[in-house]
Design an enzyme around this catalytic site. Structure first.
Site, PDB file in Angstrom:
ATOM      1  N   LYS A 116       0.900  -1.250  -0.096  1.00 19.75           N
ATOM      2  CA  LYS A 116      -0.004   0.055  -0.005  1.00 19.75           C
ATOM      3  C   LYS A 116       0.717   1.281  -0.025  1.00 19.75           C
ATOM      4  CE  LYS A 116      -4.230  -1.832   2.249  1.00 19.75           C
ATOM      5  NZ  LYS A 116      -3.917  -3.342   2.009  1.00 19.75           N
ATOM      6  N   LYS A 158      -2.665   0.428   8.798  1.00 20.77           N
ATOM      7  CA  LYS A 158      -3.000  -0.494   7.809  1.00 20.77           C
ATOM      8  C   LYS A 158      -1.699  -1.152   7.605  1.00 20.77           C
ATOM      9  CE  LYS A 158      -5.488   0.964   4.308  1.00 20.77           C
ATOM     10  NZ  LYS A 158      -5.943   1.753   3.247  1.00 20.77           N
ATOM     11  N   GLY A 164      -8.777  -7.558   2.361  1.00 19.83           N
ATOM     12  CA  GLY A 164     -10.044  -8.153   2.855  1.00 19.83           C
ATOM     13  C   GLY A 164     -10.093  -7.523   4.270  1.00 19.83           C
ATOM     14  N   GLY A 165      -9.402  -6.276   4.744  1.00 19.60           N
ATOM     15  CA  GLY A 165     -10.019  -6.004   6.063  1.00 19.60           C
ATOM     16  C   GLY A 165      -9.181  -6.333   6.914  1.00 19.60           C
ATOM     17  N   HIS A 208     -16.961   4.210   0.817  1.00 18.86           N
ATOM     18  CA  HIS A 208     -16.301   3.201   0.149  1.00 18.86           C
ATOM     19  C   HIS A 208     -16.569   3.186  -1.484  1.00 18.86           C
ATOM     20  CE1 HIS A 208     -13.135  -0.344   0.187  1.00 18.86           C
ATOM     21  NE2 HIS A 208     -13.854  -0.443  -1.070  1.00 18.86           N
ATOM     22  N   HIS A 235     -14.533  -3.894   8.800  1.00 16.73           N
ATOM     23  CA  HIS A 235     -13.853  -3.814   7.564  1.00 16.73           C
ATOM     24  C   HIS A 235     -14.031  -4.645   6.315  1.00 16.73           C
ATOM     25  CE1 HIS A 235     -11.550  -0.662   9.442  1.00 16.73           C
ATOM     26  NE2 HIS A 235     -11.289  -1.617  10.312  1.00 16.73           N
ATOM     27  N   GLU A 275      -9.823   1.325  -5.761  1.00 11.16           N
ATOM     28  CA  GLU A 275     -10.596   1.725  -4.372  1.00 11.16           C
ATOM     29  C   GLU A 275     -10.186   3.125  -3.773  1.00 11.16           C
ATOM     30  OE1 GLU A 275     -10.857  -1.229  -1.489  1.00 11.16           O
ATOM     31  OE2 GLU A 275     -11.254  -2.899  -2.944  1.00 11.16           O
ATOM     32  N   ARG A 297      -7.084  -8.165  -9.232  1.00 12.26           N
ATOM     33  CA  ARG A 297      -7.788  -9.390  -9.277  1.00 12.26           C
ATOM     34  C   ARG A 297      -9.332  -8.906  -9.612  1.00 12.26           C
ATOM     35  NH1 ARG A 297     -10.441  -9.201  -4.512  1.00 12.26           N
ATOM     36  NH2 ARG A 297      -9.515  -8.588  -2.579  1.00 12.26           N
TER      37      ARG A 297
END
Length: 635
Positions: A116, A158, A164-165, A208, A235, A275, A297
């Site tokens: 990230k 994060k 996937g949270g 989101h 999340h 996102e 993906r």
């Protein structure tokens, strides 16, 4: 065109890929673990290969076995689905090195977006707006806390390799930061083998918003508009829809253009999602929307995009992986109506959303536009994998109608004895704020208990159960008395409560008048159904399942010791905070269990001493196994 394809995944996404491949005339190969030997995706495929024991780390995450299975069966290509190895650049490269086709982006693109912090730096350089935060190399506790203090709370920790949270914690004040950091790092190490984190400013009214993008090997990139995935719990996305409610054309154009720019920056090929986090305190605006991450993906929620665009994204993936151009240009894509999707999970909202596993003795879905599932009646919900039973999707001309259709479908869904979140989803969709599109990622937390059914049966459900029980026993002269009036009443118990119900009263209740067959009952005007099963009656109402005993029984055993700490679900002991003989306080954490990708902390019920400790770090435990016993503190 690819002629044969191996799906390196399981469950509903494996079934989804197989369905499209079959329609394209492509031969399919499934892989499966011990737990999935009798699964739906195994039977749907043209061929299936066993790849190892039930834990994913010993089967679905072992790339060498998957590649070997492709080679042994003559598969030309590997489709990774989502999750597992789908965003593993090393696996993608190994597939290519083996002379196989990878149905996904190039390994370099996965690497570029995989961490990230690096992805955000790359996006900022490409002119894509990013959220304020810290992405530095200094990962000391002191530096990270100092950066969080400087950004200002609340902040979000994060994992840079997250998804996937997982590996994500919100911190509301400085005093909570270090404990949250420790928990985040531990989860990140366990999930991704990488505990490096970044710090972001937490947006107080976040929406989101994500954009579906698609690229090919010829340099073309298009977007397929946006989705709103704001309804989340811990999340994890729960309800997704497309297009995003409240999105005006100018903002849509700006966000979708930024998404295309992001994909072009990494020479993206195949299906991907950009996102964004939007500050919706003043509605959706381009200048209040920032890049969060890219998922390299196919997404779980891709069906809502397919429904509004009429595009089969899996077909596009296969065609692009075969070297073809993207089938449609940007000017050929448009939005048609509104689509909404709910994730039906095997979990019990009334018990804190604990996972629910076991055999699906009864499974029936409502009349949705589309059901994406990897299970069927008689199958199993395994404790080894994600607990999603199905994605329930509805598409209509407008948002209100789509919501109405989804509510009706979920309310008519029947699952037993596994518990589901169907009733919870119905309440969330029917909430006034959701209907009015007053959305943000804190919606579920904010509405709290009002969305969670308590699991108690109301009088209508009791009456329906009574009619089913009486009707089932009727062939055995139920209520027959020699030289006396026929006794028309039944005894039932539900969750420890016993009642004697008079059938005349039940039949007088207009809501309990319906059709009775030898093995099933349904009402005329309400979403209430049910059936008899031996000494039990099962009733379904508004997505909830209720079990009744028809035989009065003694308990046969005493209740558990008040201080017994029992495993609430099958799982693995992830952390152990106490030793035998330790003194503990009420509410103090004793240990952490991991089950179905979630952590569950077990705490002391009162002040006392750890008298017995049966748990050990790394140990696998069964549901209701005794893990520890707390002896109360003497007064």
């Amino acid at each position: 065109m690819i002629k044969s394809i191996l799906i390196a995944n399981r469950g509903e996404i494996a079934c989804r890929v197989i369905r499209t491949a079959r329609a394209m005339g492509i031969r399919t190969v499934a892989v499966y673990s011990d737990a999935d030997a009798n699964s739906l995706h195994v039977r749907m495929a043209d061929e299936a290969v066993h790849i190892g024991p039930s834990p994913a780390a010993e089967s679905y995450l072992v790339g060498e076995r998957i590649i070997a299975a492709a080679k042994d069966t003559g598969a030309e290509a590997i489709h990774p689905g989502y999750g597992f190895l789908s965003e593993n650049a090393a696996f993608a490269q190994a597939v290519l090195d083996a002379g196989l086709v990878w149905v996904g982006p190039k390994p370099a693109s996965i690497n570029a977006m995989g961490l990230k912090d690096a992805a955000k730096a790359l996006m900022a350089e490409a002119g894509v707006p990013v959220t304020p935060g810290y992405m530095g190399e200094d990962q000391s506790d002191e530096r990270l806390k100092a950066e969080a203090d400087a950004i200002g709370y609340p902040v979000l920790i994060k994992a840079v390799a997250g998804g996937g949270g997982k590996g994500m914690r919100k911190v509301d004040e400085a005093g909570e930061f270090l404990a949250a950091l420790e928990s985040c790092r531990r989860e990140a190490r366990a999930s991704f083998g990488n505990d490096v984190v970044l710090i972001e400013k937490f947006i107080l009214s976040p929406r989101h918003i994500e954009v579906q993008v698609f690229g090919d090997a010829h340099g073309n990139v298009v977007h397929l508009f946006e989705r709103d995935c704001s309804l989340q719990r811990r999340h994890q996305k729960v309800i997704e829809e497309a297009p995003a409610p409240g999105m005006d054309p100018e903002t849509r154009e700006a966000i979708c253009a930024a998404a295309v720019k992001a994909a072009q920056a990494v020479n993206y090929e195949g299906a991907g999602t950009i996102e964004f986090i939007a500050d919706a305190s003043e509605g959706l605006r381009a200048d209040r929307t920032w890049f969060m991450e890219m998922n390299t993906r196919l997404q779980v929620e891709h069906p809502v995009t397919e429904e509004i665009t009429g595009v089969d994204l899996v077909e596009w993936q296969i065609r692009v992986a075969s070297g073809e151009l993207i089938p449609k240009g940007q000017d050929e894509l448009s939005i048609n109506g509104h689509a909404i999707e709910a994730r039906l999970y095997a979990e019990d909202p009334a018990s804190g959303f604990l996972p629910s596993t076991g055999r699906l003795d009864h499974l029936s879905f409502g009349l949705a536009t589309r059901i994406e599932t990897g299970v069927e009646e008689g199958g199993q919900v395994s404790p080894f994998y994600d607990p999603m039973i199905a994605k329930v999707v509805c598409h209509a001309e407008d948002r209100d109608t789509a919501i109405d259709d989804l509510v009706a479908s979920l309310a008519d869904t029947e699952v037993w004895p596994v518990r589901t979140n169907a009733g919870f989803l119905v309440r969330a969709l029917d909430a006034g704020d959701f209907r009015d599109a007053k959305l943000d990622t804190g919606f579920i937390e904010r509405h709290g208990d009002e969305l969670v059914p308590d699991g108690e049966a109301d009088d209508m459900v009791w009456n329906v159960a009574a009619r089913i029980a009486y009707g089932d026993a009727d062939g055995d002269l139920a209520g027959f008395r020699l030289n006396a009036p026929v006794r028309r009443s039944v005894w039932l118990s539900h969750r420890g409560e016993g009642r004697v119900l008079d059938l005349a009263a039940a039949e007088a209740d207009s809501t309990a008048v319906g059709e009775m067959t030898p093995d099933f009952f349904s009402t005329d005007d309400t979403l209430v159904t049910g059936y008899a099963d031996g000494d039990h009656v099962i009733v379904f109402a508004d997505g909830m399942g209720y079990g009744f005993d028809t035989v009065m029984r003694g308990s046969g055993h005493g209740s558990a010791h008040d201080g017994d700490i029992l495993a609430p679900m099958p799982g693995k002991v992830l952390a152990l905070d106490v030793a035998e003989g330790d003194e503990v306080r009420e509410g103090q954490r004793l240990m952490v269990l991991e089950a179905m990708k979630m952590e569950h902390a077990l705490t002391a019920p009162f002040d006392g001493t750890v008298a017995d400790l049966a748990a050990e770090i790394g140990g696998q435990v069964e549901v209701e196994a005794l893990l520890a016993r707390i002896e109360p503190k003497e007064e």
